[in-house]
Design a protein around this motif. Structure first.
Motif, PDB file in Angstrom:
ATOM      1  N   ASN A  34       0.639  -1.245   0.049  1.00  0.00           N
ATOM      2  CA  ASN A  34      -0.186   0.273  -0.129  1.00  0.00           C
ATOM      3  C   ASN A  34       0.898   1.298  -0.049  1.00  0.00           C
ATOM      4  O   ASN A  34       2.045   1.351   0.030  1.00  0.00           O
TER       5      ASN A  34
ATOM      6  N   ALA B 134      -3.343  -9.512   8.046  1.00  0.00           N
ATOM      7  CA  ALA B 134      -3.158  -8.092   7.331  1.00  0.00           C
ATOM      8  C   ALA B 134      -4.583  -7.526   7.042  1.00  0.00           C
ATOM      9  O   ALA B 134      -4.774  -6.230   7.092  1.00  0.00           O
ATOM     10  N   GLN B 135      -5.722  -8.199   6.573  1.00  0.00           N
ATOM     11  CA  GLN B 135      -7.009  -7.551   6.054  1.00  0.00           C
ATOM     12  C   GLN B 135      -7.904  -7.704   7.180  1.00  0.00           C
ATOM     13  O   GLN B 135      -8.972  -7.265   7.005  1.00  0.00           O
TER      14      GLN B 135
ATOM     15  N   THR C 119      -0.045  -5.900   2.278  1.00  0.00           N
ATOM     16  CA  THR C 119      -1.352  -6.238   2.374  1.00  0.00           C
ATOM     17  C   THR C 119      -1.723  -7.560   1.976  1.00  0.00           C
ATOM     18  O   THR C 119      -2.754  -8.113   2.488  1.00  0.00           O
TER      19      THR C 119
ATOM     20  N   ASP D 134       3.249  -0.847   3.750  1.00  0.00           N
ATOM     21  CA  ASP D 134       3.087  -2.161   4.200  1.00  0.00           C
ATOM     22  C   ASP D 134       2.492  -3.231   3.203  1.00  0.00           C
ATOM     23  O   ASP D 134       1.726  -2.806   2.169  1.00  0.00           O
TER      24      ASP D 134
ATOM     25  N   ASN E 117      -2.179 -13.054   5.394  1.00  0.00           N
ATOM     26  CA  ASN E 117      -3.278 -12.318   4.575  1.00  0.00           C
ATOM     27  C   ASN E 117      -4.180 -11.960   5.486  1.00  0.00           C
ATOM     28  O   ASN E 117      -4.999 -10.914   5.451  1.00  0.00           O
TER      29      ASN E 117
END
Length: 306
Positions: A164, A260-261, A170, A168, A257
């Motif tokens: 991003n 992160a999300q 993502t 970072d 993931n």
């Protein structure tokens, strides 16, 4: 409920029907859908261990687990859900430990583990890296050769990430990459490179790929992520050979993931498990072993260097 409470819940045989209903909602969140005609009207045959649905439109009968990773399994659904919960946890679980918890043989637990990882891999295939994309060479296995040449026991990897604006990562993918890493550098056009073709969106804004083993432009953070994945595999599973390495890398990426999300790993995994096609034991053990290709490649490189 927390993981300890969910574990107790799943280990109780009286909760099997509740777990069946949970899996059913994950598979058909809007109600039953016939896999052949898409019809929603069906009659349920409940004299079996698992419900069987007969479509009123086309007459096709569909089991709750048909077309999912649970297809053909005699293991109770509640134990499958417990196994999913343990795999969704940050540290995962080995087949040895899982077999002791759910009370199955090691072979059954090993197959359950790989079917769950198969669901994770199927979900990853639907996602592409996009936007700002960074790709770097990495490897699994300690460096036997401190040179550009690769030893047969070094497993070449490529790690790619969507980054991003704040820098970072993502979304990440770590893939075994014998073909890509056989190039001394990125010799083919970006739109023809195998990793990019499979895992990067053609609409990506910027792609920077480094496949040189010791390039001055290598992305240290990506390399550190791969090292973290390797350490996790070695600590939890006591090391993995090349045949099944990809499945474990996909599990590490799934966990990263989801965090992160800010998604619920268990909810996502339950949904993937209810839609991913079944994988059988013979299919798993027949997976090709890429190690011989590495041996040939290493020998060729040594001859060329002499």
């Amino acid at each position: 409920m927390d993981q300890a409470e969910f574990r107790t819940f799943c280990l109780s045989g009286s909760n099997e029907q509740a777990c069946i209903q949970l899996f059913q909602r994950a598979r058909w969140p809007d109600g039953f859908r016939c896999p052949r005609c898409g019809g929603s009207d069906a009659c349920a045959i409940r004299t079996r261990r698992l419900p069987l649905y007969e479509c009123r439109s086309c007459g096709v009968q569909t089991s709750l687990t048909a077309g999912t990773i649970l297809e053909g399994s005699r293991t109770p659904v509640r134990l499958w859900l417990l196994a999913m919960s343990l795999h969704a946890a940050p540290n995962g679980i080995s087949a040895v430990r899982l077999s002791s918890i759910i009370g199955t043989t090691y072979k059954t637990a090993w197959l359950i583990c790989h079917k769950i990882r198969h669901a994770m891999s199927q979900g990853d295939q639907k996602e592409l890296l996009t936007g700002l994309v960074r790709i770097n060479f990495a490897q699994y296995g300690r460096p036997y050769n401190p040179t550009v040449f690769r030893h047969p026991q070094e497993q070449p990897l490529l790690i790619g990430a969507t980054m991003n604006a704040q820098g970072d990562f993502t979304y990440i993918k770590i893939k075994q990459a014998v073909e890509e890493c056989s190039f001394p550098h990125l010799t083919c056009p970006l739109n023809k490179h195998p990793f990019l073709e499979k895992h990067v969106s053609p609409n990506a804004v910027e792609v920077i790929a480094v496949t040189l083993k010791y390039s001055k432009d290598r992305n240290i953070r990506l390399i550190q992520l791969c090292q973290k994945a390797s350490n996790w595999i070695n600590y939890t599973f006591n090391g993995i050979g090349p045949k099944h390495l990809q499945a474990y890398m996909d599990q590490f990426c799934f966990q990263y993931n989801q965090a992160a999300q800010e998604h619920s790993p268990f909810d996502t995994l339950l949904k993937l498990s209810s839609s991913a096609p079944a994988m059988t034991y013979p299919e798993l053990i027949r997976k090709p072993n890429i190690q011989p290709e590495l041996r040939v490649q290493y020998s060729t490189l040594l001859r060329e260097a002499c």
